[in-house]
Design a protein around this motif. Sequence first.
Motif, short mmCIF file in Angstrom:
data_model
loop_
_atom_site.label_atom_id
_atom_site.label_comp_id
_atom_site.label_asym_id
_atom_site.label_seq_id
_atom_site.Cartn_x
_atom_site.Cartn_y
_atom_site.Cartn_z
N SER A 91 -2.74 5.26 1.08
CA SER A 91 -2.13 4.20 1.50
C SER A 91 -3.12 3.78 2.68
O SER A 91 -3.07 2.45 2.78
N SER A 144 -0.59 10.73 -0.82
CA SER A 144 -0.38 9.30 -0.77
C SER A 144 -0.67 8.67 0.64
O SER A 144 -0.83 7.48 0.81
N ASN A 145 -0.54 9.72 1.76
CA ASN A 145 -0.96 9.14 3.08
C ASN A 145 -2.38 8.54 3.15
O ASN A 145 -2.57 7.55 3.57
N PRO A 184 1.31 15.47 -3.33
CA PRO A 184 1.69 14.14 -3.28
C PRO A 184 1.89 13.49 -1.88
O PRO A 184 1.46 12.20 -1.73
N VAL A 185 2.58 14.04 -1.05
CA VAL A 185 2.97 13.50 0.11
C VAL A 185 1.52 13.18 0.91
O VAL A 185 1.28 12.03 1.40
N ARG A 214 2.62 5.83 -2.76
CA ARG A 214 3.65 6.73 -3.58
C ARG A 214 3.70 6.85 -4.93
O ARG A 214 3.71 7.90 -5.70
N SER A 242 0.82 -1.02 -0.01
CA SER A 242 -0.15 -0.02 0.00
C SER A 242 0.76 1.21 0.12
O SER A 242 0.52 2.27 -0.80
N THR A 243 1.88 1.22 0.88
CA THR A 243 2.80 2.35 0.81
C THR A 243 3.64 2.59 -0.59
O THR A 243 3.46 3.75 -1.18
#
Lengths: 172, 392
Positions: free
Chosen positions: A59, A55-56, A51-52, A42, A37-38
């Motif tokens: 995920s 993505s969190n 994006p950060v 990403r 998932s990570t």
Amino acid sequence: MAATEKESAKTAFEPLLQFEMEMGTFLSDWQHCDQLSTFMARMISHNRADPVRHSNFLSSALNELLEMSFRSGIPDGRLGCTVYRDGPTERVKLSFPCPSTQRQFYREAVSRTNNGSAYARYLDAIWTELAPSREVILLDLAINFDAEIRLEERPSPSITLVVDLPLEGIVN
Amino acid sequence: MSTVTLSERYRAEFDPNSQEFSLAGVIRPHSVDEIAATVTQLKQAIDAARGVLYINVKRLAQMNNTAFHAFARAFLDACRTRSDIRLVVVTSSVVGWTERMFRHLSNIEPQITVEVYDSKFYPGQTFVEDTSFIPILRTQTKMTWRHERTILPRHGMRAGIHMADICCGIGDFAVLVRKEFQPARIVALDHSKASLAYARDVATNFGITDIEYTFGDASEMLLEDNQFDLVTCRHSLQIFNQPDVLLKELYRICKPGGRVYITNEKNSHCLGEPRAQSIQWTYNEVAKLFAHFEMDVELGPKSRRYLADAGFEDIRVESFMVTNLDGDPQDFADIITAWENVYAGEMAVKRGDPPEFIERFRQGFRDHIFAALHPKGYAGWPIWAASGRKPL
Ligand SMILES: C[S@@+](CC[C@H](N)C(=O)[O-])C[C@H]1O[C@@H](n2cnc3c(N)ncnc32)[C@H](O)[C@@H]1O
């Protein structure tokens, strides 16, 4: 079922990423859920506005879905996951082996994610259950990630969950 | 074994003095048993608490439903047995889902409340996140870049690296670095939504899609440990009331062997000729004004100590002077005008300074501009660039 009607309306989804894995391999380590998932989040989020944080969020959602297929625990067959995008929404299609006896369970759990009592059921589950059931995980996705969830029925030993996640809107 | 890995990935701590139980990192257990010790620790914290227990999840990057249910269970049980305490869950606006999830608990139990920790990190926050800062940052970066482009390679900047610019402001530095040095990845983080929106616009206009602009709190970042070859943080340690906390975060996300690069000022050393005295008086006052808001704009020469105390090695420090002779003197003058507007026009007013003081304060900036634009004048703004290597 309400969810099935929406299927034909949405056609603009473009595939972004796809992976397949033997269930036996997948089940050999719980960390696979976290790692996959990570990694996928990403890759997929890199061209989102933030994006950060995208993505969190992604995920989190992907991990719950992968954990659910992990807990189904059936070592024969394959796990398949494809992520698509249409504008602000990511669509996750997750297939994993599911005995016919459990199909009805998923059908009902999925349909409960988009009826009026979803939130009450979710709160009740937090209140009463010691560990989250698969139904609660689907409710969590619907409530905390604004996911629309449906089931794709195919004559195969697998089940396919289709989860639309409008994360770009939530993140920003 | 997965339990070993799991416990390495998160931290649970109870601070009895502040009655704060904090969870940070990634908590994705297979079964509740793997986090049983932490749940017990939480229950003990609840037992020990009087009045209010704070549950700090600001840096909880990930938590699965299994963990959420286990902790939620402990909270809800506590509310039943301890009608005398309140639980305050402190989330961060950066990690959006934690707020969404924990909110539900307050719908079940009114003894539980959720607070989003956001601005008010430190006293000067409102000034530096203000949009009136944008033009200042623009011109400043343009002027400092002339120097930094030659300085940066001595501090670990090179092609192909993964870098993060923390407190990136309007993102100009990231754009310039990308063009000049071609790093493989650039993450640019700031806590001002206005600046980030501006940064994204600029990037879009230049057709740049590979700078990852992200909203975040530099003192509690979502970014994972040991990721970047170079972490830059420009003109920002000096505006935090606890620069060491921020530096610890920069250290954390830096790869072992990578470097953290910081730039800071010593405002009282801004200078000019003619009218040196008036200029000097004003900049001494600038330092005091910032100190009033718990910001240390005299930090530049202290960089070496800060880096050493944070555990860095191979520390390099150099200084450079931005002057009116770097390109167009009007650019220099524009920076000073912007300073005058914010420092005299907003901050001094906020401090409650009398009009006579503000007038004299303004005069020094005007004299600095006079020196900058004078055909034989000289005006300078000194900056310290420093970096340290994270030990392997
Ligand atoms: C003096 S400016 C420097 C900006 C940029 N590095 C430059 O040199 O142009 C300080 C920046 O720190 C940002 N900032 C303040 N507090 C922050 C926090 N807690 N987390 C992230 N950024 C923060 C502000 O929004 C502002 O953009």
